[in-house]
Design an enzyme around this catalytic site. Structure first.
Site, mmCIF file in Angstrom:
data_model
loop_
_atom_site.group_PDB
_atom_site.id
_atom_site.type_symbol
_atom_site.label_atom_id
_atom_site.label_comp_id
_atom_site.label_asym_id
_atom_site.label_seq_id
_atom_site.Cartn_x
_atom_site.Cartn_y
_atom_site.Cartn_z
ATOM 1 N N CYS A 101 34.975 35.213 50.446
ATOM 2 C CA CYS A 101 35.121 33.801 50.097
ATOM 3 C C CYS A 101 35.444 33.033 51.377
ATOM 4 O O CYS A 101 35.759 33.632 52.402
ATOM 5 C CB CYS A 101 36.214 33.591 49.044
ATOM 6 S SG CYS A 101 37.894 33.981 49.591
ATOM 7 N N HIS A 153 44.544 27.563 47.907
ATOM 8 C CA HIS A 153 44.940 28.252 49.131
ATOM 9 C C HIS A 153 44.125 27.728 50.300
ATOM 10 O O HIS A 153 43.036 27.183 50.128
ATOM 11 C CB HIS A 153 44.749 29.761 49.005
ATOM 12 C CG HIS A 153 43.358 30.171 48.646
ATOM 13 N ND1 HIS A 153 42.889 30.164 47.348
ATOM 14 C CD2 HIS A 153 42.315 30.599 49.398
ATOM 15 C CE1 HIS A 153 41.642 30.565 47.319
ATOM 16 N NE2 HIS A 153 41.253 30.832 48.557
#
Length: 700
Positions: free
Chosen positions: A218, A70
């Site tokens: 993250c 991603h």
């Protein structure tokens, strides 16, 4: 949301990914091509480069057979999710083996919070064994898309044949899935709702439940953030622990209540980017790990933090440090040492640039005897250029005087957080006082960090914990480091520093050329990484007490560091067909970056093709370093690239050394890339994805 603009549609599902992909790069390309076909992605190569850059930060494979590449990218028009299923499995770097479920998540740089909330909900569902089992059993693309969207669809259990076809893996037992909650679309609020109210009765047996607060985050803030939160919450339920999670994701974050933080017995940080407002959690037993540890071993983290609390371990996080994303606590000492040293160097560099350039300008304006000028505080003539030169020189000298203390202070900061600053700066100042130089600063920083870390591990009564970070630790650690630096290790290091300075001063001929080759190789091996920074810090350390030898070293280091980006810029100009469209665009910026001595300008090229770009860069850097030393070029400015050429000794020969190295690197990279290319039909662009479908930027 209309079907045509849903996050995922049947057109974005590939239930037979094995037909077109057997590597993670090929899988990303196959799914991204579906996004391009629907107009969700505008530039395939540019988007894949962003995916590869995100993958280089941390592998996106998860336990349980899941790959979730991603990124956020300017080439994405709207938040989009593509899904692929592979029978053979594709390696995304997960500890338990390849992934058979692959999700490619694409978010535009300005994605709205509603879409990102949907993506975060998906990330939580991936921790649900019932959901992933339904995806493995699905037989139709439309059914699969509906499952992922969360539509109300009937899902039959997998047949015996389907169960046999599923990849066999040894996975940890999953907790029983909970019924779908309406709050799934609001992941930030979800963790807040799961904790009992403050006035809830104690657990059975009359003892109060152990309370933990956690923060997960993250780099992209789309997937791993919420998966770690879900895993920690499930493990806490199994352990009978009260846990509240603050997910600091792309959809924003809801700050934990101050009362919740105050009542907590311990803290878990599972993150790969700095924790926002970290001082809120000061003074509590803490486990600090990477976000993947929160996903893969949540029960261990809960057990570890409970054990720390039982022992009374003192941890006092104070704010985001340069090593907040250093990885799991299981990293080797060599890895930790590298990160600690990089912490100190990264904070030192701005002082180097400001102080060094001011000193260089002072010499350029006032001549080589400007260092003999009286203090401008006592004598300054507004109309005299010599006074202005003295002002620049003396201001730069003061900035330069901070180099060693800042280096030592922030090495200690990287090791022990804010409590390491005081002993680190004290130790660095002692190193300056006893003339231990750059090496003394390194030793002082490591000693200060080690002393503070040792004190933090001591068991102390709860009543003293509040004053430990601000009184006891600074007092004791500064005294210990001062003693060690003045009386134990400082003098031997000062002697070594003096010997090193004398050796540099005596370098000539073949020895100087060999040193230039070594420095050139170090500058170009990792393009701004640890080896590059070590070579640069070595050169800058010599400027604190400049000699002819140290000025030659500084010249060789800067010249070699300019080669990689300039070579890549030249290569994209003379043989553009060997590079993608994105690389050619990066090549235009690399001209300026290289001329400015920003070696990192070559990183996009190395990320896409490390086995060709890095050796080519090292070849040119070694040649330039050797030539600079052979030509006896000198440099007093620690930065500036081509813009400080007037301050360089023998500037024409210096530019010649750079030009030769750039040509060598360009020739090598063109030869290496040409050797592995297949012939391209006339009129076709080698960067065209149809010309070489397997060419996907790979992570370093």
């Amino acid at each position: 949301m209309s079907e045509n603009h849903a996050m995922i549609t049947a057109e974005l599902v590939d239930l037979d990914l094995d037909r077109s992909a057997d590597t993670k790069e090929a899988a990303a390309r196959a799914l991204a091509e579906r996004m391009v076909a629907l107009g969700r992605v505008t530039d395939l190569d540019g988007f894949l480069a962003d995916v590869a850059a995100r993958e280089a930060q941390m592998p996106t494979g998860l336990d349980g057979g899941i790959g979730i590449p991603h990124c956020r990218s300017a080439h994405v028009t709207e938040p989009t999710l593509a899904f692929g299923r592979s029978v053979r499995g594709i390696d995304f770097g997960a500890p338990d083996g390849p992934a058979d479920l692959v999700f490619l998540i694409a978010a535009p740089t300005g994605a709205d919070d509603a879409h990102l909330t949907i993506l975060s909900s998906l990330a939580r569902q991936l921790m649900n064994a019932e959901f992933t089992g339904a995806l493995r059993a699905a037989t139709e693309a439309e059914q699969t898309a509906a499952l992922i969207r969360g539509d109300d669809v009937a899902t039959a259990p997998p047949t015996a044949d389907q169960r046999e076809a599923e990849p066999q893996r040894e996975a940890e037992p999953q907790p029983e899935a909970e019924p779908q909650r309406e709050a799934d679309s609001q992941p930030e609020a979800e963790s807040q709702q799961e904790r009992p109210p403050a006035d809830a009765p104690p657990a059975e047996g009359g003892t109060e439940r152990f309370r933990i607060v956690a923060v997960t985050s993250c780099p992209t803030g789309i997937a791993h953030t919420y998966m770690a939160a879900e895993a920690l919450e499930s493990a806490a339920r199994e352990a009978g622990v009260e846990l509240t999670v603050e997910t600091q994701g792309s959809a924003g974050f809801t700050r934990l209540d101050a009362e919740t933080v105050e009542r907590a017995d311990a803290v878990i940080f599972a993150h790969d980017v700095p924790v926002r407002d970290k001082p809120r959690f000061a003074g509590k037993p803490t486990v600090d790990v990477g976000v993947k540890a929160g996903i893969n071993r949540p029960a261990e983290l809960i057990a570890e933090v409970r054990e720390k609390a039982a022992r009374g371990d003192l941890t006092a996080p104070a704010g985001p440090t340069p090593v907040d994303n250093a990885g799991d606590s299981g990293d080797s000492y060599a890895t930790k040492l590298r990160v600690w040293l990089m912490s100190g160097v990264s904070y030192m560099v701005p002082f180097v640039a400001a102080g060094g350039l001011l000193i260089a300008l002072g010499f350029a304006i006032g001549g080589w005897r400007i260092d003999k000028a009286p203090s401008v505080a006592e004598h300054f003539v507004w109309t005299d250029h010599t006074s202005w030169a003295a002002l620049l020189f003396q201001t730069g000298g003061l900035a330069f005087a901070f180099l060693v203390p800042v280096l030592a202070g922030y090495i200690a900061y990287g090791m022990a957080d804010r409590p390491g600053l005081v002993p680190g700066f004290v130790g660095g100042s002692v190193a300056v006082t006893i003339e231990a130089g750059f090496l003394g600063g390194l030793a002082a920083g490591l000693l200060a960090g080690a002393v503070v870390m040792g004190i933090q591990r001591l068991h102390v009564p709860a009543v003293l914990r509040g004053i430990m970070p601000v009184v006891v630790i600074p007092l004791v650690s500064a005294a210990v480091v001062g003693f060690l630096m003045f009386l134990v290790v400082g003098k031997p290091i000062a002697s070594l520093q003096g010997a090193l300075t004398d050796w540099l001063e005596g370098l000539s001929g073949a020895n100087a050329v060999i040193l230039g080759v070594i420095l050139g190789l170090m500058m170009c091996f990792d393009l701004g990484g640890p080896l590059n920074k070590v070579a640069y810090a070595f050169a800058v350390g010599g400027l604190t007490h400049p000699t002819d030898g140290s000025l030659k070293v500084m010249a060789a280091v800067m010249a070699a560091g300019m080669v990689p980006p300039l070579a890549m810029a030249l290569a994209t100009t003379v043989r553009g067909r060997l590079f993608t469209r994105t690389e050619r665009e990066n090549g235009k910026a690399a001209w300026f970056l290289g001329a400015s001595f920003i070696t990192e300008g070559a990183i996009p090229f190395a990320a896409a093709d490390p086995l060709r770009v890095i050796p080519a860069s090292m070849a040119g850097g070694a040649v330039t370093g050797a030539l600079s030393m052979a030509f006896d070029c000198t440099l007093r400015a620690p930065h500036g690239g081509a813009f400080v050429v007037p301050l360089i000794g023998r500037p024409l020969l210096y530019l010649l050394a750079i030009a030769v190295g750039v040509c060598v690197s360009t020739a090598v990279v063109v030869l290496l890339k040409s050797a592995r290319r297949t012939p391209v039909a006339p009129g076709r662009d080698a960067a065209d994805p149809t010309a070489d479908a397997s060419r996907v930027p790979a992570a370093v």
